[in-house]
Scaffold this motif. Structure first.
Motif, mmCIF file in Angstrom:
data_model
loop_
_atom_site.group_PDB
_atom_site.id
_atom_site.type_symbol
_atom_site.label_atom_id
_atom_site.label_comp_id
_atom_site.label_asym_id
_atom_site.label_seq_id
_atom_site.Cartn_x
_atom_site.Cartn_y
_atom_site.Cartn_z
ATOM 1 N N ILE A 312 18.171 11.593 -32.113
ATOM 2 C CA ILE A 312 17.928 10.974 -30.818
ATOM 3 C C ILE A 312 17.564 9.504 -30.948
ATOM 4 O O ILE A 312 16.674 9.126 -31.717
ATOM 5 C CB ILE A 312 16.796 11.719 -30.068
ATOM 6 C CG1 ILE A 312 17.098 13.216 -29.984
ATOM 7 C CG2 ILE A 312 16.596 11.130 -28.680
ATOM 8 C CD1 ILE A 312 18.446 13.553 -29.369
ATOM 9 N N VAL A 313 18.262 8.671 -30.181
ATOM 10 C CA VAL A 313 17.905 7.262 -30.005
ATOM 11 C C VAL A 313 17.340 7.143 -28.604
ATOM 12 O O VAL A 313 18.087 7.231 -27.615
ATOM 13 C CB VAL A 313 19.127 6.340 -30.174
ATOM 14 C CG1 VAL A 313 18.713 4.882 -29.985
ATOM 15 C CG2 VAL A 313 19.774 6.547 -31.538
ATOM 16 N N TYR A 319 15.479 11.432 -25.240
ATOM 17 C CA TYR A 319 14.116 10.936 -25.419
ATOM 18 C C TYR A 319 13.369 11.835 -26.396
ATOM 19 O O TYR A 319 13.670 13.016 -26.527
ATOM 20 C CB TYR A 319 13.363 10.886 -24.088
ATOM 21 C CG TYR A 319 13.934 9.865 -23.128
ATOM 22 C CD1 TYR A 319 13.557 8.523 -23.203
ATOM 23 C CD2 TYR A 319 14.861 10.241 -22.158
ATOM 24 C CE1 TYR A 319 14.101 7.575 -22.338
ATOM 25 C CE2 TYR A 319 15.404 9.300 -21.289
ATOM 26 C CZ TYR A 319 15.023 7.971 -21.392
ATOM 27 O OH TYR A 319 15.565 7.045 -20.540
ATOM 28 N N VAL A 320 12.390 11.237 -27.080
ATOM 29 C CA VAL A 320 11.511 11.958 -27.989
ATOM 30 C C VAL A 320 10.098 11.849 -27.429
ATOM 31 O O VAL A 320 9.680 10.773 -27.003
ATOM 32 C CB VAL A 320 11.577 11.365 -29.409
ATOM 33 C CG1 VAL A 320 10.609 12.073 -30.344
ATOM 34 C CG2 VAL A 320 13.000 11.454 -29.954
ATOM 35 N N CYS A 321 9.376 12.971 -27.423
ATOM 36 C CA CYS A 321 8.055 12.977 -26.797
ATOM 37 C C CYS A 321 7.072 13.791 -27.627
ATOM 38 O O CYS A 321 7.462 14.514 -28.544
ATOM 39 C CB CYS A 321 8.129 13.553 -25.383
ATOM 40 S SG CYS A 321 8.601 15.297 -25.316
ATOM 41 N N GLY A 322 5.802 13.682 -27.293
ATOM 42 C CA GLY A 322 4.783 14.495 -27.918
ATOM 43 C C GLY A 322 4.878 15.928 -27.436
ATOM 44 O O GLY A 322 5.545 16.218 -26.436
ATOM 45 N N ALA A 331 9.012 13.089 -20.140
ATOM 46 C CA ALA A 331 10.286 12.803 -20.798
ATOM 47 C C ALA A 331 11.459 13.415 -20.034
ATOM 48 O O ALA A 331 12.525 12.799 -19.914
ATOM 49 C CB ALA A 331 10.260 13.320 -22.232
ATOM 50 N N LEU A 332 11.268 14.622 -19.510
ATOM 51 C CA LEU A 332 12.329 15.245 -18.710
ATOM 52 C C LEU A 332 12.608 14.430 -17.454
ATOM 53 O O LEU A 332 13.766 14.292 -17.031
ATOM 54 C CB LEU A 332 11.924 16.675 -18.338
ATOM 55 C CG LEU A 332 11.958 17.709 -19.475
ATOM 56 C CD1 LEU A 332 11.409 19.041 -18.989
ATOM 57 C CD2 LEU A 332 13.375 17.892 -20.011
#
Length: 368
Positions: A312-313, A319-322, A331-332
């Protein structure tokens, strides 16, 4: 040599073998798959992967929510039958890695090469979290098992790096990541019953599908109605169903059994606006790559054991999330609001991974 394969069981490693093994024939390799007797008393079925051979009766892979130690031990012991079977090179699936010890004995006695595909490295911290104090022993066995193969095929560059940390020399490592079949992706027809968010995979605790359900509930509290479809089965299914009912999300979250046809799964990916992949342990992330190849952006976690995050970029294809309902909901929201703009980045990621090229690399390793 693997204890699980399609069409008898589904998952990332099963999909990997289903894609790679038939393609090895194009490189002059005759594939024989030695596994559990998944087909019971029925005649040995024909599968695209290769000729099937039973090593032991079928035993459940899981005991509750964890991999069965009994199954691992029985399967490992049964691999000694390879002492009397014909092969030129033995390629073994590392999961659950207990079998690598008798297989090393087999290949030494038979004077053959042992090549092992390593899907993911757990490491000491995860083993202790998984098994408690016994996890220290398991971690030591994992490190020892990694020293046994003549060559290791890593399912991702991240896994290759972690194998080096375990002591595997770089010259004995080849990264052969997972890929996609462009023709298969093209043939998939988008599902008619599209969901905003799709989640696909084994329903295991480390997949954190419950966090997705909580995120959907949180978005509802924020005034945003999001629909989610979860495709999969596993030990967490009943608990997830109870969670959906408790939160009153029956009209927003659907739990579906695994779809029989891969094209139907890909069709579901094509129709979804976003794929949620909140796992904390993934050796590569086949589901994430397939979704990207379908043009569907992916939201996944930034956990260090989740190598799908490397696909993922942020802001380009997902998106990358905690890990947590709030982080996932945020993020969604971003991904859903920008889904159309993320589509081209997702498609570009999928185009860079071809099973045909990857099979050629694997063939070179096997015939070396």
């Amino acid at each position: 040599m693997t204890d699980s394969l399609e069409p008898f069981n589904t998952g990332g490693k099963e999909a990997r073998y289903a894609a790679l093994l038939p393609r090895l024939r194009q490189h002059g390799i005759d594939v024989h798959v030695h596994t559990m007797r998944w087909w019971g008393d029925a005649p040995v079925p024909q599968v695209p992967a290769g000729t099937l051979h039973a090593l032991c009766p079928r035993i459940s892979l899981y005991a509750g929510s964890r991999r069965s130690i009994w199954q691992a031990v029985v399967f490992a012991a049964s691999t000694l039958r390879m002492l009397g079977r014909r092969f030129d090179v033995l390629e073994a699936d590392a999961i659950p890695f207990v079998q690598l010890f008798p297989l090393k004995l087999v290949t030494v006695v038979r004077r053959k090469r042992l090549v092992v595909t390593w899907h993911e490295v757990w490491g000491r911290d995860y083993w202790v979290d998984y098994l408690g104090p016994l996890g220290r022993v398991a971690a030591a066995l994992e490190r020892l098992a990694a020293s046994l193969p003549d060559h290791v095929v890593a399912a991702s560059t991240g896994t290759a790096d972690r194998l080096v940390d375990l002591g595997v020399p770089r010259e004995r490592l080849t990264a052969v990541p997972n890929g996609v079949d462009a023709a298969e992706i093209e043939a998939a027809v988008p599902a008619a019953d599209a969901a905003d968010v799709l989640c696909v995979g084994r329903l295991l605790a480390n997949k954190n599908v419950d966090v997705l359900v909580d995120a959907v509930a949180l978005l509802r509290e924020r005034g945003r109605r999001v629909t989610a479809t979860v495709i999969g089965t596993g030990p967490e299914r009943e608990r997830l169903a109870a969670q959906v009912e408790r939160l009153g999300l029956g009209d927003q979250v659907r739990l579906l059994e695994p779809l029989e046809q891969r094209l139907d799964v890909l069709g579901a990916m094509k129709s979804a606006r976003v794929l949620a992949f909140p796992t904390v342990r993934e050796g590569f992330g086949m589901v994430a790559l397939e979704a990207l190849a379908c043009g569907t952006p992916v939201v996944t976690t930034d956990h260090p054991d989740n190598h799908a995050r490397h696909l993922i970029v942020p802001g380009v294809n997902g998106y990358v999330c905690g890990l947590g309902a709030t982080a996932l909901a945020d993020a969604l929201t971003q991904a859903l609001d920008n889904a159309d703009g993320l589509r081209e980045g997702a498609l570009a990621t999928g185009r860079d991974n071809s099973w045909d090229a990857l099979a050629a690399t694997l063939a070179k390793v096997l015939v070396a």
